[in-house]
Design a protein around this motif. Structure first.
Motif, mmCIF file in Angstrom:
data_model
loop_
_atom_site.group_PDB
_atom_site.id
_atom_site.type_symbol
_atom_site.label_atom_id
_atom_site.label_comp_id
_atom_site.label_asym_id
_atom_site.label_seq_id
_atom_site.Cartn_x
_atom_site.Cartn_y
_atom_site.Cartn_z
ATOM 1 N N GLY A 80 0.833 -1.197 0.000
ATOM 2 C CA GLY A 80 0.000 0.000 0.000
ATOM 3 C C GLY A 80 0.867 1.246 0.000
ATOM 4 O O GLY A 80 2.096 1.181 0.120
ATOM 5 N N SER A 81 0.239 2.374 -0.133
ATOM 6 C CA SER A 81 0.962 3.641 -0.179
ATOM 7 C C SER A 81 1.559 3.944 1.193
ATOM 8 O O SER A 81 0.852 3.932 2.203
ATOM 9 N N VAL A 82 2.872 4.214 1.217
ATOM 10 C CA VAL A 82 3.591 4.475 2.461
ATOM 11 C C VAL A 82 3.655 5.980 2.691
ATOM 12 O O VAL A 82 4.094 6.731 1.814
ATOM 13 N N GLN A 83 3.252 6.408 3.875
ATOM 14 C CA GLN A 83 3.269 7.826 4.210
ATOM 15 C C GLN A 83 4.630 8.263 4.741
ATOM 16 O O GLN A 83 5.146 9.303 4.336
ATOM 17 N N SER A 84 5.216 7.495 5.642
ATOM 18 C CA SER A 84 6.521 7.850 6.202
ATOM 19 C C SER A 84 7.207 6.596 6.718
ATOM 20 O O SER A 84 6.557 5.594 7.039
ATOM 21 N N VAL A 85 8.549 6.679 6.799
ATOM 22 C CA VAL A 85 9.374 5.587 7.319
ATOM 23 C C VAL A 85 10.361 6.180 8.315
ATOM 24 O O VAL A 85 11.011 7.193 8.034
ATOM 25 N N TYR A 117 9.559 2.055 11.925
ATOM 26 C CA TYR A 117 8.139 2.374 12.077
ATOM 27 C C TYR A 117 7.643 2.859 10.716
ATOM 28 O O TYR A 117 8.076 3.914 10.236
ATOM 29 N N ILE A 118 6.783 2.085 10.099
ATOM 30 C CA ILE A 118 6.279 2.381 8.754
ATOM 31 C C ILE A 118 4.819 2.791 8.879
ATOM 32 O O ILE A 118 3.987 2.026 9.385
ATOM 33 N N VAL A 119 4.519 3.988 8.419
ATOM 34 C CA VAL A 119 3.164 4.521 8.485
ATOM 35 C C VAL A 119 2.563 4.453 7.077
ATOM 36 O O VAL A 119 3.108 5.035 6.141
ATOM 37 N N PHE A 120 1.438 3.737 6.935
ATOM 38 C CA PHE A 120 0.749 3.612 5.659
ATOM 39 C C PHE A 120 -0.367 4.646 5.561
ATOM 40 O O PHE A 120 -0.816 5.226 6.556
ATOM 41 N N GLN A 121 -0.829 4.843 4.327
ATOM 42 C CA GLN A 121 -1.954 5.750 4.105
ATOM 43 C C GLN A 121 -3.267 5.128 4.559
ATOM 44 O O GLN A 121 -4.153 5.826 5.066
ATOM 45 N N THR A 127 -2.830 -5.159 7.322
ATOM 46 C CA THR A 127 -3.304 -6.531 7.166
ATOM 47 C C THR A 127 -2.622 -7.221 5.997
ATOM 48 O O THR A 127 -2.270 -8.407 6.077
ATOM 49 N N ALA A 128 -2.396 -6.480 4.912
ATOM 50 C CA ALA A 128 -1.729 -7.067 3.749
ATOM 51 C C ALA A 128 -0.289 -7.456 4.074
ATOM 52 O O ALA A 128 0.192 -8.510 3.640
ATOM 53 N N ALA A 129 0.411 -6.632 4.853
ATOM 54 C CA ALA A 129 1.793 -6.959 5.215
ATOM 55 C C ALA A 129 1.851 -8.150 6.165
ATOM 56 O O ALA A 129 2.736 -9.006 6.046
ATOM 57 N N LYS A 130 0.911 -8.231 7.100
ATOM 58 C CA LYS A 130 0.917 -9.344 8.056
ATOM 59 C C LYS A 130 0.489 -10.665 7.427
ATOM 60 O O LYS A 130 0.842 -11.734 7.934
ATOM 61 N N SER A 131 -0.251 -10.607 6.351
ATOM 62 C CA SER A 131 -0.701 -11.833 5.677
ATOM 63 C C SER A 131 0.157 -12.204 4.479
ATOM 64 O O SER A 131 -0.240 -13.049 3.673
ATOM 65 N N HIS A 132 1.319 -11.561 4.346
ATOM 66 C CA HIS A 132 2.194 -11.883 3.208
ATOM 67 C C HIS A 132 2.759 -13.289 3.370
ATOM 68 O O HIS A 132 3.185 -13.669 4.467
#
Length: 282
Positions: A80-85, A117-121, A127-132
């Protein structure tokens, strides 16, 4: 003990104790070895920072040194779109009050594994990252996004460490303009305070009411400065009076004589009270 015959099913996430999901990391498509990342949804409720929203922040452990902020952002952009890292040496709360140095002069970074710490939009990206799937590794270095390591990385860092004189001069000029502006504003503020807190001939200070909700200040810096000058003048005048040694000795003798006179008067007063039986020491 015989090894278990059960294996992780393909296309399924691998979850370990602690609620962490294991993600495989591969430097390039032809690499044999793999690295493991451990991700978990950031759920620290004591942290009230808007920079890490609880429903859109992913906590990542064991990030290797060759993964920069740009590399981590590119890796997790597929979820997904990442806001900040944000990469740190140790887990901790967000510190926005740290001093910000110039972009040309940065402190040396510690080499080693980091936490991120990765902040998504959107919250669905968590959920998509945890179910990879565990069997589908994330590739760091690709043709579209090459990553330099070893000597090539050191040469690139050394080349980027040089500061262009033109850029540095622009930054210095901007800093000095801002500094001069602040000094002018401070001088103008002091001038206005001096005008508002004018002292008349009798020594009274005019107290002006400030903005709504602020307390009126009876003394300004100018008034305090004038008071200090008066005290210094009095002190100098007193020092001139006792300039010579004989003047100082005479002053001491007069002071001792006054103390003795006062002592004798107190003794007579105490004797009179005793005679009148009105003296009650206890």
């Amino acid at each position: 003990m015989a090894p278990s015959k059960k294996k992780h099913a393909s296309n399924q996430p691998c979850i370990i104790p602690g609620g962490f999901t294991v993600l495989s990391l591969q430097f390039s498509s032809d690499s044999v070895s793999q690295h493991k990342l451990y991700v978990k949804e950031h759920r620290v409720r004591t942290e009230k920072s808007s920079h890490r929203p609880l429903d859109r922040t992913l906590f990542v452990l064991n990030i290797p040194p060759y993964c920069s902020v740009a590399v981590v952002k590119d890796l997790f952009s597929q979820f997904g779109s990442v806001q900040s890292v944000e990469l740190r040496d140790h887990p901790g709360s967000f510190k926005d009050s740290e001093p910000k140095l110039s972009k040309f002069f940065k402190p040396a970074e510690k080499q080693g594994f980091k936490v991120g710490y990765i902040v998504f939009q959107n919250s669905t990206s968590i959920t998509a990252a945890k179910s990879h799937p565990h069997d589908a590794p994330l590739v760091v270095c690709t043709e579209q996004h090459p990553v330099k390591t070893g000597v090539e990385k050191w040469i690139q860092q050394y080349t980027e460490s040089f500061v262009q004189p033109e850029k540095l001069q622009k930054l210095v000029d901007y800093f000095m303009e801002d500094y001069d502006k602040q000094k002018e504003e401070e001088a103008e503020r002091q001038k206005k305070e001096a005008e508002q807190q004018q002292e008349d001939e009798e020594g009274w200070v005019t107290v002006s009411r400030g903005q709504k909700g602020t307390k009126a200040r009876p003394h300004s810096e100018a008034a305090n400065r004038r008071t200090l000058q008066k005290e210094l003048k009095k002190k100098k005048r007193k020092e001139l009076m006792n300039f010579y040694t004989w003047q100082h000795k005479n002053t001491q003798k007069e002071h001792i004589a006054e103390l003795r006179k006062k002592f004798e008067e107190d003794k007579q007063r105490i004797a009179l009270l005793r005679a009148q039986r009105k003296f009650k020491p206890y």
